[in-house]
Design a protein around this motif. Sequence first.
Motif, PDB file in Angstrom:
ATOM      1  N   VAL A   5      -9.479 -45.488  54.261  1.00 24.82           N
ATOM      2  CA  VAL A   5      -9.963 -46.456  55.249  1.00 24.82           C
ATOM      3  C   VAL A   5     -11.011 -47.291  54.522  1.00 24.82           C
ATOM      4  CG1 VAL A   5     -11.292 -46.797  57.368  1.00 24.82           C
ATOM      5  CG2 VAL A   5      -9.544 -45.012  57.276  1.00 24.82           C
ATOM      6  N   LEU A   6     -10.896 -48.600  54.601  1.00 27.08           N
ATOM      7  CA  LEU A   6     -11.893 -49.474  53.979  1.00 27.08           C
ATOM      8  C   LEU A   6     -12.838 -49.997  55.044  1.00 27.08           C
ATOM      9  CD1 LEU A   6      -9.682 -51.697  51.622  1.00 27.08           C
ATOM     10  CD2 LEU A   6     -10.993 -49.662  51.020  1.00 27.08           C
ATOM     11  N   ASP A   7     -14.108 -50.080  54.705  1.00 28.03           N
ATOM     12  CA  ASP A   7     -15.118 -50.652  55.601  1.00 28.03           C
ATOM     13  C   ASP A   7     -15.717 -51.842  54.844  1.00 28.03           C
ATOM     14  OD1 ASP A   7     -16.752 -50.467  58.040  1.00 28.03           O
ATOM     15  OD2 ASP A   7     -18.394 -49.961  56.684  1.00 28.03           O
ATOM     16  N   LEU A   8     -15.372 -53.061  55.276  1.00 29.86           N
ATOM     17  CA  LEU A   8     -15.626 -54.246  54.437  1.00 29.86           C
ATOM     18  C   LEU A   8     -16.495 -55.301  55.122  1.00 29.86           C
ATOM     19  CD1 LEU A   8     -11.886 -54.968  53.410  1.00 29.86           C
ATOM     20  CD2 LEU A   8     -13.502 -53.515  52.186  1.00 29.86           C
ATOM     21  N   ALA A  17     -10.845 -56.173  46.470  1.00 29.01           N
ATOM     22  CA  ALA A  17     -10.748 -54.717  46.709  1.00 29.01           C
ATOM     23  C   ALA A  17      -9.667 -54.426  47.754  1.00 29.01           C
ATOM     24  CB  ALA A  17     -12.101 -54.182  47.177  1.00 29.01           C
ATOM     25  N   LEU A  18      -9.668 -55.209  48.819  1.00 24.38           N
ATOM     26  CA  LEU A  18      -8.662 -55.038  49.886  1.00 24.38           C
ATOM     27  C   LEU A  18      -7.254 -55.238  49.325  1.00 24.38           C
ATOM     28  CD1 LEU A  18      -7.815 -54.876  52.929  1.00 24.38           C
ATOM     29  CD2 LEU A  18      -8.185 -57.346  53.043  1.00 24.38           C
ATOM     30  N   SER A  19      -7.089 -56.247  48.487  1.00 19.02           N
ATOM     31  CA  SER A  19      -5.759 -56.544  47.943  1.00 19.02           C
ATOM     32  C   SER A  19      -5.258 -55.410  47.059  1.00 19.02           C
ATOM     33  CB  SER A  19      -5.796 -57.849  47.137  1.00 19.02           C
ATOM     34  OG  SER A  19      -6.306 -58.877  47.953  1.00 19.02           O
ATOM     35  N   ILE A  20      -6.153 -54.841  46.270  1.00 21.01           N
ATOM     36  CA  ILE A  20      -5.741 -53.705  45.422  1.00 21.01           C
ATOM     37  C   ILE A  20      -5.297 -52.549  46.320  1.00 21.01           C
ATOM     38  CG2 ILE A  20      -6.549 -51.965  43.751  1.00 21.01           C
ATOM     39  CD1 ILE A  20      -8.495 -54.152  42.678  1.00 21.01           C
ATOM     40  N   ALA A  21      -6.108 -52.262  47.344  1.00 23.02           N
ATOM     41  CA  ALA A  21      -5.787 -51.125  48.231  1.00 23.02           C
ATOM     42  C   ALA A  21      -4.502 -51.379  49.009  1.00 23.02           C
ATOM     43  CB  ALA A  21      -6.950 -50.885  49.192  1.00 23.02           C
ATOM     44  N   ALA A  22      -4.278 -52.630  49.404  1.00 23.71           N
ATOM     45  CA  ALA A  22      -3.095 -52.945  50.215  1.00 23.71           C
ATOM     46  C   ALA A  22      -1.817 -52.887  49.398  1.00 23.71           C
ATOM     47  CB  ALA A  22      -3.254 -54.332  50.830  1.00 23.71           C
ATOM     48  N   LYS A  23      -1.906 -53.118  48.100  1.00 22.40           N
ATOM     49  CA  LYS A  23      -0.699 -53.257  47.278  1.00 22.40           C
ATOM     50  C   LYS A  23      -0.409 -52.046  46.391  1.00 22.40           C
ATOM     51  CE  LYS A  23       1.004 -57.158  48.470  1.00 22.40           C
ATOM     52  NZ  LYS A  23       2.275 -57.133  49.195  1.00 22.40           N
ATOM     53  N   ASN A  24      -1.413 -51.261  46.062  1.00 19.22           N
ATOM     54  CA  ASN A  24      -1.159 -50.171  45.111  1.00 19.22           C
ATOM     55  C   ASN A  24      -0.267 -49.100  45.730  1.00 19.22           C
ATOM     56  OD1 ASN A  24      -1.820 -47.501  43.667  1.00 19.22           O
ATOM     57  ND2 ASN A  24      -2.574 -49.087  42.300  1.00 19.22           N
ATOM     58  N   GLU A  25       0.756 -48.710  44.991  1.00 21.72           N
ATOM     59  CA  GLU A  25       1.731 -47.766  45.560  1.00 21.72           C
ATOM     60  C   GLU A  25       1.179 -46.356  45.734  1.00 21.72           C
ATOM     61  OE1 GLU A  25       1.402 -48.899  42.007  1.00 21.72           O
ATOM     62  OE2 GLU A  25       3.202 -49.983  42.654  1.00 21.72           O
ATOM     63  N   ARG A 218      -2.219 -67.659  44.812  1.00 21.74           N
ATOM     64  CA  ARG A 218      -3.016 -68.905  44.774  1.00 21.74           C
ATOM     65  C   ARG A 218      -4.346 -68.709  45.489  1.00 21.74           C
ATOM     66  NH1 ARG A 218       1.985 -71.562  45.475  1.00 21.74           N
ATOM     67  NH2 ARG A 218       1.763 -71.438  47.733  1.00 21.74           N
ATOM     68  N   THR A 219      -4.296 -68.019  46.637  1.00 23.20           N
ATOM     69  CA  THR A 219      -5.514 -67.833  47.431  1.00 23.20           C
ATOM     70  C   THR A 219      -6.535 -66.975  46.688  1.00 23.20           C
ATOM     71  OG1 THR A 219      -4.207 -67.996  49.438  1.00 23.20           O
ATOM     72  CG2 THR A 219      -6.373 -66.974  49.658  1.00 23.20           C
ATOM     73  N   LEU A 220      -6.096 -65.807  46.228  1.00 22.93           N
ATOM     74  CA  LEU A 220      -7.045 -64.913  45.529  1.00 22.93           C
ATOM     75  C   LEU A 220      -7.541 -65.540  44.234  1.00 22.93           C
ATOM     76  CD1 LEU A 220      -5.964 -61.156  45.585  1.00 22.93           C
ATOM     77  CD2 LEU A 220      -7.792 -62.258  46.868  1.00 22.93           C
ATOM     78  N   GLY A 221      -6.648 -66.245  43.525  1.00 21.06           N
ATOM     79  CA  GLY A 221      -7.044 -66.901  42.274  1.00 21.06           C
ATOM     80  C   GLY A 221      -8.113 -67.961  42.528  1.00 21.06           C
ATOM     81  N   SER A 243     -14.237 -52.085  42.045  1.00 28.00           N
ATOM     82  CA  SER A 243     -14.487 -50.853  41.284  1.00 28.00           C
ATOM     83  C   SER A 243     -14.507 -49.626  42.180  1.00 28.00           C
ATOM     84  CB  SER A 243     -15.821 -50.946  40.537  1.00 28.00           C
ATOM     85  OG  SER A 243     -15.756 -51.983  39.604  1.00 28.00           O
ATOM     86  N   ALA A 244     -14.957 -49.793  43.424  1.00 35.84           N
ATOM     87  CA  ALA A 244     -14.986 -48.644  44.346  1.00 35.84           C
ATOM     88  C   ALA A 244     -13.556 -48.196  44.652  1.00 35.84           C
ATOM     89  CB  ALA A 244     -15.722 -49.031  45.625  1.00 35.84           C
ATOM     90  N   VAL A 245     -12.669 -49.160  44.872  1.00 35.39           N
ATOM     91  CA  VAL A 245     -11.259 -48.799  45.146  1.00 35.39           C
ATOM     92  C   VAL A 245     -10.629 -48.198  43.890  1.00 35.39           C
ATOM     93  CG1 VAL A 245      -8.980 -49.713  45.735  1.00 35.39           C
ATOM     94  CG2 VAL A 245     -10.998 -50.481  47.003  1.00 35.39           C
ATOM     95  N   ILE A 246     -10.901 -48.802  42.744  1.00 37.33           N
ATOM     96  CA  ILE A 246     -10.322 -48.277  41.494  1.00 37.33           C
ATOM     97  C   ILE A 246     -10.823 -46.856  41.228  1.00 37.33           C
ATOM     98  CG2 ILE A 246     -10.121 -48.644  38.986  1.00 37.33           C
ATOM     99  CD1 ILE A 246     -10.396 -51.688  39.591  1.00 37.33           C
ATOM    100  N   SER A 247     -12.065 -46.567  41.619  1.00 35.47           N
ATOM    101  CA  SER A 247     -12.597 -45.207  41.370  1.00 35.47           C
ATOM    102  C   SER A 247     -11.853 -44.161  42.193  1.00 35.47           C
ATOM    103  CB  SER A 247     -14.096 -45.150  41.663  1.00 35.47           C
ATOM    104  OG  SER A 247     -14.330 -45.093  43.061  1.00 35.47           O
TER     105      SER A 247
END
Length: 309
Positions: A5-8, A17-25, A218-221, A243-247
């Motif tokens: 659960v992300l609290d953003l 961070a949200l994009s990494i969490a939403a897409k990582n398998e 395009r948006t994130l870039g 980095s928090a999501v990657i950790s």
Amino acid sequence: MINLVLDLDTGIDDAIALSIAAKNERINLLGVTCTYGNVTVDESVDNTLALLSLLNRIDVPVYRGRDRALISTSTYVPHEAGRKIHGKKGSGDISLKESKRKAETTNAIDYLSSLMMKRDDFTIITTGPMTNLASILLSYPSLSTWKGKIIFMGGALTVRGNVNHFSEANIYKDPEAAKIVIESGLDITMIGLDVTERIRLYRKDSEKWKNRKSEIGRTLGSMLDYYLDNTLGLDETYVHDPSAVISSLHPEFFSFISLPLTVETESIDRGRVIVDEKRLIERDKMVKVALDVDRKKIETFLSHFDKYL
Ligand code: RIB
Ligand code: CA
């Protein structure tokens, strides 16, 4: 699979961070709770909904959280500095397309507390002030024995703060809340400026993201371009919230030390995360603090992120 659960406080690095969490398998994103900070809580909700829609993740529920610090009497108004770094509405100089979806009618506190009462097989990652989590711990003392994990992006133990000499922005915006969470004795990991300021995203990353030609790319870039221009003003910038999501995916990229932390709420160092000398001997209610990081490994991870866009 990692249940999250992300609290953003959804500004630009929260969006990444949200994009990494939403897409990582390897991540199962259960929900997103929103807080104030870089933006108001309502802007955080709007940005989160818009980004999830671009990420094709309208299955992820979004909940509105507290709009102000625990002891504040008025709705939080973002500071000029935050507006400069994240843009007027938290998405740099581009407007996110408004999502047709709305936030859930349940609020963040009710949603997350009832989830915590039902299960403990998930991690909560906070990337803004910890008011939502502290409100839960205040309202439901039985959750002080919750067995799930908490990772927070915030604090600066061995380096200077980014609001003033002592304090990092997420802690500074609600020191009372941070103190409640940090001293709760739950399984907590701190990803602070000690490590996030050593890791970089580069202009070549924003170029790669934009070259994906997808709307989210395009948006994130473009958001990263804005962030590059308004943080260090260079072709590289800090990687705080991602980095928090990657950790959660790769704790082996970091070196941790367990410390009995507290938060200063009085005097000039209000908002400072510090070791509580009263607990140095018993060493209870410890927090795992990331003090070193293999920046090459994280930057390599980030350099491959474009494949999800
Ligand atoms: O100090 C960095 C933190 O403050 C990040 O979470 C950023 O998004 C802001 O909230
Ligand atoms: Ca944030």
